[in-house]
Every structure is written in C-alpha cells, then in structure tokens.
Design a protein around this motif. Sequence first.
Motif, mmCIF file in Angstrom:
data_model
loop_
_atom_site.group_PDB
_atom_site.id
_atom_site.type_symbol
_atom_site.label_atom_id
_atom_site.label_comp_id
_atom_site.label_asym_id
_atom_site.label_seq_id
_atom_site.Cartn_x
_atom_site.Cartn_y
_atom_site.Cartn_z
ATOM 1 N N LEU A 150 20.779 -11.460 3.193
ATOM 2 C CA LEU A 150 20.393 -10.380 4.095
ATOM 3 C C LEU A 150 18.985 -10.615 4.661
ATOM 4 O O LEU A 150 18.736 -10.361 5.840
ATOM 5 N N SER A 151 18.079 -11.103 3.812
ATOM 6 C CA SER A 151 16.725 -11.390 4.289
ATOM 7 C C SER A 151 16.726 -12.528 5.308
ATOM 8 O O SER A 151 15.939 -12.515 6.264
ATOM 9 N N ALA A 152 17.604 -13.501 5.104
ATOM 10 C CA ALA A 152 17.707 -14.595 6.078
ATOM 11 C C ALA A 152 18.127 -14.054 7.433
ATOM 12 O O ALA A 152 17.603 -14.479 8.482
ATOM 13 N N GLU A 153 19.066 -13.100 7.433
ATOM 14 C CA GLU A 153 19.477 -12.484 8.689
ATOM 15 C C GLU A 153 18.331 -11.720 9.327
ATOM 16 O O GLU A 153 18.092 -11.804 10.531
ATOM 17 N N ILE A 154 17.593 -10.951 8.518
ATOM 18 C CA ILE A 154 16.457 -10.179 9.039
ATOM 19 C C ILE A 154 15.420 -11.111 9.655
ATOM 20 O O ILE A 154 14.941 -10.889 10.779
ATOM 21 N N MET A 155 15.073 -12.175 8.942
ATOM 22 C CA MET A 155 14.042 -13.091 9.431
ATOM 23 C C MET A 155 14.525 -13.858 10.662
ATOM 24 O O MET A 155 13.756 -14.107 11.597
ATOM 25 N N ALA A 156 15.807 -14.224 10.672
ATOM 26 C CA ALA A 156 16.342 -14.956 11.822
ATOM 27 C C ALA A 156 16.386 -14.066 13.061
ATOM 28 O O ALA A 156 16.061 -14.503 14.173
ATOM 29 N N ILE A 157 16.797 -12.802 12.877
ATOM 30 C CA ILE A 157 16.803 -11.857 14.003
ATOM 31 C C ILE A 157 15.381 -11.655 14.518
ATOM 32 O O ILE A 157 15.135 -11.661 15.730
ATOM 33 N N ALA A 158 14.438 -11.472 13.588
ATOM 34 C CA ALA A 158 13.039 -11.292 13.980
ATOM 35 C C ALA A 158 12.517 -12.533 14.691
ATOM 36 O O ALA A 158 11.826 -12.438 15.718
ATOM 37 N N LEU A 159 12.841 -13.716 14.155
ATOM 38 C CA LEU A 159 12.377 -14.968 14.763
ATOM 39 C C LEU A 159 12.920 -15.128 16.179
ATOM 40 O O LEU A 159 12.198 -15.570 17.080
ATOM 41 N N SER A 160 14.186 -14.763 16.383
ATOM 42 C CA SER A 160 14.789 -14.926 17.704
ATOM 43 C C SER A 160 14.056 -14.100 18.756
ATOM 44 O O SER A 160 14.098 -14.413 19.943
ATOM 45 N N ASP A 161 13.378 -13.047 18.322
ATOM 46 C CA ASP A 161 12.687 -12.175 19.268
ATOM 47 C C ASP A 161 11.244 -12.602 19.519
ATOM 48 O O ASP A 161 10.630 -12.139 20.477
ATOM 49 N N VAL A 162 10.692 -13.443 18.656
ATOM 50 C CA VAL A 162 9.304 -13.906 18.853
ATOM 51 C C VAL A 162 9.241 -15.413 19.035
ATOM 52 O O VAL A 162 8.157 -16.006 18.970
ATOM 53 N N ALA A 163 10.386 -16.044 19.282
ATOM 54 C CA ALA A 163 10.453 -17.512 19.321
ATOM 55 C C ALA A 163 9.595 -18.109 20.432
ATOM 56 O O ALA A 163 9.180 -19.264 20.326
ATOM 57 N N THR A 164 9.336 -17.350 21.498
ATOM 58 C CA THR A 164 8.533 -17.891 22.605
ATOM 59 C C THR A 164 7.038 -17.630 22.416
ATOM 60 O O THR A 164 6.232 -18.069 23.243
ATOM 61 N N SER A 165 6.661 -16.929 21.356
ATOM 62 C CA SER A 165 5.239 -16.644 21.095
ATOM 63 C C SER A 165 4.574 -17.854 20.448
ATOM 64 O O SER A 165 5.263 -18.736 19.918
ATOM 65 N N PRO A 166 3.245 -17.924 20.475
ATOM 66 C CA PRO A 166 2.550 -19.002 19.751
ATOM 67 C C PRO A 166 2.918 -18.987 18.269
ATOM 68 O O PRO A 166 3.247 -17.932 17.715
ATOM 69 N N ILE A 167 2.833 -20.150 17.637
ATOM 70 C CA ILE A 167 3.315 -20.285 16.260
ATOM 71 C C ILE A 167 2.559 -19.362 15.309
ATOM 72 O O ILE A 167 3.152 -18.800 14.374
ATOM 73 N N LEU A 168 1.253 -19.152 15.541
ATOM 74 C CA LEU A 168 0.480 -18.265 14.668
ATOM 75 C C LEU A 168 0.960 -16.818 14.815
ATOM 76 O O LEU A 168 1.095 -16.095 13.825
ATOM 77 N N THR A 169 1.243 -16.406 16.049
ATOM 78 C CA THR A 169 1.774 -15.056 16.276
ATOM 79 C C THR A 169 3.129 -14.898 15.593
ATOM 80 O O THR A 169 3.424 -13.861 14.989
ATOM 81 N N GLN A 170 3.966 -15.932 15.701
ATOM 82 C CA GLN A 170 5.259 -15.897 15.024
ATOM 83 C C GLN A 170 5.085 -15.694 13.520
ATOM 84 O O GLN A 170 5.737 -14.833 12.913
ATOM 85 N N ALA A 171 4.192 -16.494 12.931
ATOM 86 C CA ALA A 171 3.997 -16.433 11.483
ATOM 87 C C ALA A 171 3.503 -15.056 11.057
ATOM 88 O O ALA A 171 4.046 -14.455 10.117
ATOM 89 N N LEU A 172 2.485 -14.539 11.749
ATOM 90 C CA LEU A 172 1.924 -13.247 11.369
ATOM 91 C C LEU A 172 2.934 -12.120 11.597
ATOM 92 O O LEU A 172 3.038 -11.189 10.787
ATOM 93 N N ALA A 173 3.683 -12.197 12.699
ATOM 94 C CA ALA A 173 4.690 -11.171 12.970
ATOM 95 C C ALA A 173 5.779 -11.179 11.894
ATOM 96 O O ALA A 173 6.201 -10.119 11.402
#
Length: 309
Positions: A150-173
């Motif tokens: 379930l956490s993998a799904e949450i993180m993957a969904i979240a990642l798909s929405d910030v994938a175009t952001s800088p890597i640091l923004t992705q990590a912090l988000a």
Amino acid sequence: MASGLVALLDDIAGITKLAAASLDDVTAAAGKAGSKAVGVVVDDTAVTPRYVMGLSPERELPIIAKIAVGSLRNKLLILLPAALLLSAFAPWAITPLLMLGGCFLCYEGGEKLIEAASGEAHDDAAESAATPAELEKQKVSGAIRTDLILSAEIMAIALSDVATSPILTQALALILVAIGITAGVYGVVGLIVKMDDIGLHLSRRQGTAIRAIGRGLVKGMPVVMSALASIGTVAMLWVGGGILVHGMEVLGFGALAHLIHGAGETAAHALPAIGGFVAWAIGAIGAGIVGLLVGGVLALGLHKLRPAL
C-alpha cells in the motif's frame, strides 16, 4: 563597510526568499501528491485494524506503534530511494509499475469478494497455536508486509505527480507525504481500535447522556469494524481500477478514460446543482467496475491455478 554589510544583508534576504519559495513549492507538491493517494490511504486505514483483533487490549496501541514505525521505514528507507532512482533513470517505468500495483489491489479486492460469497476464510492454524508474543510478532510482520504494498502505491502515486519537479523537491515532497500519511493513518487506526475502550470508560461516568454515548460506542464498534472491512474492499477496487484507467490513458489507450469522463460530464450537466459530486461519483463507479472486472478475473484465475500447482 556599510555598503558591504548592506550587500550581505541583501544576499541573505534573497536567499531567504528563495528558500521560502522552495519550501512553498515542496509543501504545495506534497499536498497535491498526497491528495491523489487518498483512496489508498482509505484502504490502508480500513485494512490495518484487523491486525490487532484477538489480541490483548493493552497491547493494541504498542502494536499499532510498531506497525507505524515499520510503515515509515518502508516509505523512507526502501520506497523513497527506489522512487527517486526511478524518477532519475527510468521515469517511463512509473506508470507500468503503478498499473501492476493497481492489478494487485484489484486482485485483493476480488479475492475478498470471492471469500465473502463462498463463505471461505483463511484459517491460519499456526496463529491459533502461537504464544501471545509469537502471535503479536506475526501480526506486526504481516501488517508491515501489507503496508509495503500500500505504501508503494502511495509513494508511486505521489511521485507521478511531482515527477517533473527538481529532484530535491521530489525528495522533500515524498518525505512530507510519507510522514504525514503515516501519522494520519495510524493515528486514526489507534483511535478506531480504542474507541470501544473509550466507550466503556464513558459508560461508567456520571450523567445519563455521557453513559448513553459510551454504551453507543461499545455497541457500535463491531458494526464499524465490519463496515471498515467492506470499505477497504471497495477502496481496493476503486483505487486499483482508477490506477488502471489512468495508466491506460497515459500509455495512449484513453478510450475507456474518455468514456467514463464523458459519462460523468453528461450526468453533471443533467444535475447541475450537484454536478461536481455526480461527476466524481460516476468516475468512482466506473473505476470500481473496472477494478471489479480485473480483480474478479485475476482472483478466479489464480483460484483455478492453485490446485494445479
């Protein structure tokens, strides 16, 4: 000297503004990403209470705390690095992996429906023979394994929405999403599993109204727990189906997504007073139907394959 100090202060002010803007970007990205994972969060919240059923009441909160720590470890130590590596080196793989997770959620929902329809349930003889300490360890381990999916799904969904952001923004988000969702889910779970104890305490207090509320909580919690199991199943099918529909659209097969979206828009125009809710409901029902079909096929197929294995 004065001009140098002013220049230094200007630089500090500029850096502060940049940091504040970056923090705003991170917070906004985390909020947007977390909101898209709400369906899986509902599923996670609904699934977890069953892991403390049948255990000593005084061990319920410590067990939930252990599961919460394991969940946070899943997200931050395993899934976060994996998500950032995917984003950096294989962003094309995010959607297919999300869809695989969606298929798993559909399968889980279909499996639960088959069990409910057939009256079958997993009877774990090993659990009945275990000592309380062994049973607690088994429950915690099982919950953390389920949480990983379930956490993998949450993180993957979240990642798909910030994938175009800088890597640091992705990590912090993603860190904010991980901490916020874990705290929220297991805080609610702790409240749910202790609600009957709260009700019992209130039923012994002075005051007719307070006692009535306490007795209502005690009598109502079994119904709530049963309802949560049903909500968890529906959430699995809804979220899993929605992930599949969206993934197909991203991969260029958008006919189904357009059909569901068009049906929602048509219904919304017909009922303008509640158009937003109607459009959402049609979308959720459409995703649920897709999840039910996919989950049913997967669950029935694996049921037929098991005797042959």
